[in-house]
Design a protein around this motif. Structure first.
Motif, PDB file in Angstrom:
ATOM      1  N   SER A 153       0.965  -1.316  -0.095  1.00 44.48           N
ATOM      2  CA  SER A 153       0.043   0.072  -0.085  1.00 44.48           C
ATOM      3  C   SER A 153       0.831   1.163  -0.050  1.00 44.48           C
ATOM      4  O   SER A 153       2.006   1.321   0.575  1.00 44.48           O
ATOM      5  CB  SER A 153      -1.001  -0.013   1.240  1.00 44.48           C
ATOM      6  OG  SER A 153      -1.593   1.349   1.296  1.00 44.48           O
ATOM      7  N   SER A 154       0.478   2.216  -0.699  1.00 44.30           N
ATOM      8  CA  SER A 154       1.078   3.405  -1.028  1.00 44.30           C
ATOM      9  C   SER A 154       1.571   4.122   0.334  1.00 44.30           C
ATOM     10  O   SER A 154       2.511   5.006   0.551  1.00 44.30           O
ATOM     11  CB  SER A 154       0.644   4.573  -1.859  1.00 44.30           C
ATOM     12  OG  SER A 154      -0.672   4.852  -1.360  1.00 44.30           O
ATOM     13  N   ILE A 240      -5.879   1.007   6.911  1.00 43.29           N
ATOM     14  CA  ILE A 240      -6.430   1.803   5.764  1.00 43.29           C
ATOM     15  C   ILE A 240      -7.561   2.475   6.773  1.00 43.29           C
ATOM     16  O   ILE A 240      -8.504   1.977   7.471  1.00 43.29           O
ATOM     17  CB  ILE A 240      -7.041   1.083   4.624  1.00 43.29           C
ATOM     18  CG1 ILE A 240      -5.735   0.635   3.933  1.00 43.29           C
ATOM     19  CG2 ILE A 240      -7.990   2.134   3.814  1.00 43.29           C
ATOM     20  CD1 ILE A 240      -6.345  -0.492   3.017  1.00 43.29           C
ATOM     21  N   GLN A 244      -6.107   8.553   7.247  1.00 39.09           N
ATOM     22  CA  GLN A 244      -6.967   9.478   6.424  1.00 39.09           C
ATOM     23  C   GLN A 244      -7.668  10.294   7.429  1.00 39.09           C
ATOM     24  O   GLN A 244      -7.766  11.408   7.417  1.00 39.09           O
ATOM     25  CB  GLN A 244      -7.976   8.650   5.452  1.00 39.09           C
ATOM     26  CG  GLN A 244      -7.127   8.216   4.259  1.00 39.09           C
ATOM     27  CD  GLN A 244      -6.591   6.846   4.335  1.00 39.09           C
ATOM     28  OE1 GLN A 244      -6.579   6.219   5.646  1.00 39.09           O
ATOM     29  NE2 GLN A 244      -5.939   6.112   3.425  1.00 39.09           N
ATOM     30  N   ASP A 261     -10.971   9.047   0.083  1.00 38.25           N
ATOM     31  CA  ASP A 261      -9.755   8.429   0.146  1.00 38.25           C
ATOM     32  C   ASP A 261      -9.557   6.878   0.518  1.00 38.25           C
ATOM     33  O   ASP A 261      -9.145   5.901   0.170  1.00 38.25           O
ATOM     34  CB  ASP A 261      -8.672   9.119   0.738  1.00 38.25           C
ATOM     35  CG  ASP A 261      -8.344  10.161  -0.071  1.00 38.25           C
ATOM     36  OD1 ASP A 261      -9.049  10.639  -1.286  1.00 38.25           O
ATOM     37  OD2 ASP A 261      -7.864  11.473   0.533  1.00 38.25           O
ATOM     38  N   THR A 262     -10.348   6.831   1.609  1.00 37.64           N
ATOM     39  CA  THR A 262     -10.566   5.445   2.562  1.00 37.64           C
ATOM     40  C   THR A 262     -11.057   4.369   1.428  1.00 37.64           C
ATOM     41  O   THR A 262     -10.703   3.229   1.450  1.00 37.64           O
ATOM     42  CB  THR A 262     -11.088   5.746   3.623  1.00 37.64           C
ATOM     43  OG1 THR A 262     -10.413   6.685   4.733  1.00 37.64           O
ATOM     44  CG2 THR A 262     -11.347   4.199   4.380  1.00 37.64           C
ATOM     45  N   ALA A 265      -8.612   3.665  -1.269  1.00 43.29           N
ATOM     46  CA  ALA A 265      -7.658   2.576  -0.984  1.00 43.29           C
ATOM     47  C   ALA A 265      -8.258   1.155  -0.554  1.00 43.29           C
ATOM     48  O   ALA A 265      -7.319   0.269  -0.617  1.00 43.29           O
ATOM     49  CB  ALA A 265      -7.105   3.304   0.333  1.00 43.29           C
ATOM     50  N   ARG A 268      -8.506  -0.555  -3.705  1.00 41.92           N
ATOM     51  CA  ARG A 268      -7.530  -1.154  -4.296  1.00 41.92           C
ATOM     52  C   ARG A 268      -6.648  -2.299  -3.565  1.00 41.92           C
ATOM     53  O   ARG A 268      -6.107  -3.083  -4.027  1.00 41.92           O
ATOM     54  CB  ARG A 268      -6.455   0.076  -4.329  1.00 41.92           C
ATOM     55  CG  ARG A 268      -6.465   1.089  -5.326  1.00 41.92           C
ATOM     56  CD  ARG A 268      -5.533   2.003  -5.521  1.00 41.92           C
ATOM     57  NE  ARG A 268      -5.112   2.899  -4.348  1.00 41.92           N
ATOM     58  CZ  ARG A 268      -5.935   3.958  -3.864  1.00 41.92           C
ATOM     59  NH1 ARG A 268      -6.521   4.652  -4.823  1.00 41.92           N
ATOM     60  NH2 ARG A 268      -5.281   4.656  -2.905  1.00 41.92           N
TER      61      ARG A 268
END
Length: 316
Positions: A153-154, A240, A244, A261-262, A265, A268
């Motif tokens: 994860s980024s 995750i 955020q 964003d959550t 993510a 993904r």
């Protein structure tokens, strides 16, 4: 050696619910194979089984470490194998449940001989993180180990640092170490069931679950964790959604953006989970909708052959 049932798959497919139903019918106890439900205080955002669910069926490896502890697949494997042995010693059936693919592999197949860290290299990477930010480390990882860069994860600082450290110390990508044949431990027989849903339905579930978590008090949970002194850079905050929400609480973004964003993510992450399990040998794919609410009829499912006795009755 007895076979252990494992229920795996992407987030939001209903693994916990199914595992509890099966455990109640076969006299089972659940072993958590989620990398983040081990952390005390991180409850809502990790979709940790509720107190009521944990009262229905004994759960193991939940709430066992503090936020600053760096939990690993190796530690999980040791704890998980011990839990399996103890559960069998009570005459019960262990059921491993979770979506952390590497954890599942480490438990049943053992771990590849990944080398120990190098304090000097680790210190150098930490300094670069402080001076240049996480994006600079991600760029370096893409150059040295593109496979790990895609897999991690980024925002997962700890795993990015570890993958970079391995690549720099050994000159070999972490993915190659992981792909090696396991060593040092005997493989455990297992029946792995992977729950699957159509992508559109899975993504709808993810969106609904994130909103439900907020309704249940997720923002307040994060606020209380920070107020209690938990460092927002602690490993547990790599989950995750938590980072955020920290950005929202620090007035760096709005709640709407943080939740958006959550959701993205999480989608993904679910895609990476699907990809991982599709590459794992011996996984049986089961439609999550096809097993939902079957009750006693669950025992007719082919993947439960051999569990819970010949009559499909719970062992007590």
């Amino acid at each position: 050696m007895e076979t252990t049932l494992a229920i795996v798959g992407p987030t939001a497919t209903g693994k916990t619910e199914l595992a509890i139903e099966i455990a109640e019918q076969i006299g089972g106890e659940i072993i958590n194979a989620d990398a983040l439900q081990v952390y005390r205080g991180f409850d809502i955002g990790t979709a940790k089984p509720s107190k009521q669910e944990q009262q229905r069926v004994p759960h193991h490896l939940i709430d066992i470490v503090e936020a600053e502890h760096r939990y690993s697949a190796g530690e999980f494997s040791k704890r998980g194998r011990k839990a399996i042995e103890e559960i069998r010693g009570r005459g019960k059936q262990p059921i491993v449940v979770g979506g952390s693919g590497l954890y599942i592999r480490s438990l049943f197949e053992g771990l590849s001989p990944v080398p120990p860290g190098d304090p000097e290299v680790h210190s150098r990477l930490r300094k670069k993180l402080e001076e240049e930010g996480l994006e600079a480390l991600r760029k370096q990882l893409k150059e040295l180990d593109p496979v790990s860069a895609l897999r991690i994860s980024s925002g997962d600082t700890q795993r990015i640092l570890r993958a970079l450290e391995v690549a720099l110390v050994t000159g070999r990508p972490l993915g190659e170490w992981i792909a090696d044949q396991p060593f040092g431990e005997q493989a455990l027989p297992s029946t792995k069931i992977c729950l699957t849903l159509p992508k559109s339905l899975l993504y709808d579930r993810i969106e609904c679950r994130v909103q439900r978590m907020v309704d249940y008090g997720w923002v307040e949970e994060v606020r209380n964790l920070l107020a209690s002194g938990v460092n927002p850079e602690a490993p547990a905050f790599q989950a995750i959604g938590y980072r955020q929400i920290v950005r929202f609480l620090n007035d760096e973004t709005t709640l709407e953006v943080a939740l958006g964003d959550t959701v993205q993510a999480t989608k993904r992450f679910a895609k990476r989970q699907n990809t991982w399990f599709r590459k794992e040998p011996g996984v049986q794919w089961v439609d999550a909708l096809g097993v939902k609410g079957l009750g006693p009829d669950l025992m007719s499912m082919s993947f439960l052959n051999g569990f819970g006795g010949s009559n499909g009755e719970a062992q007590h």
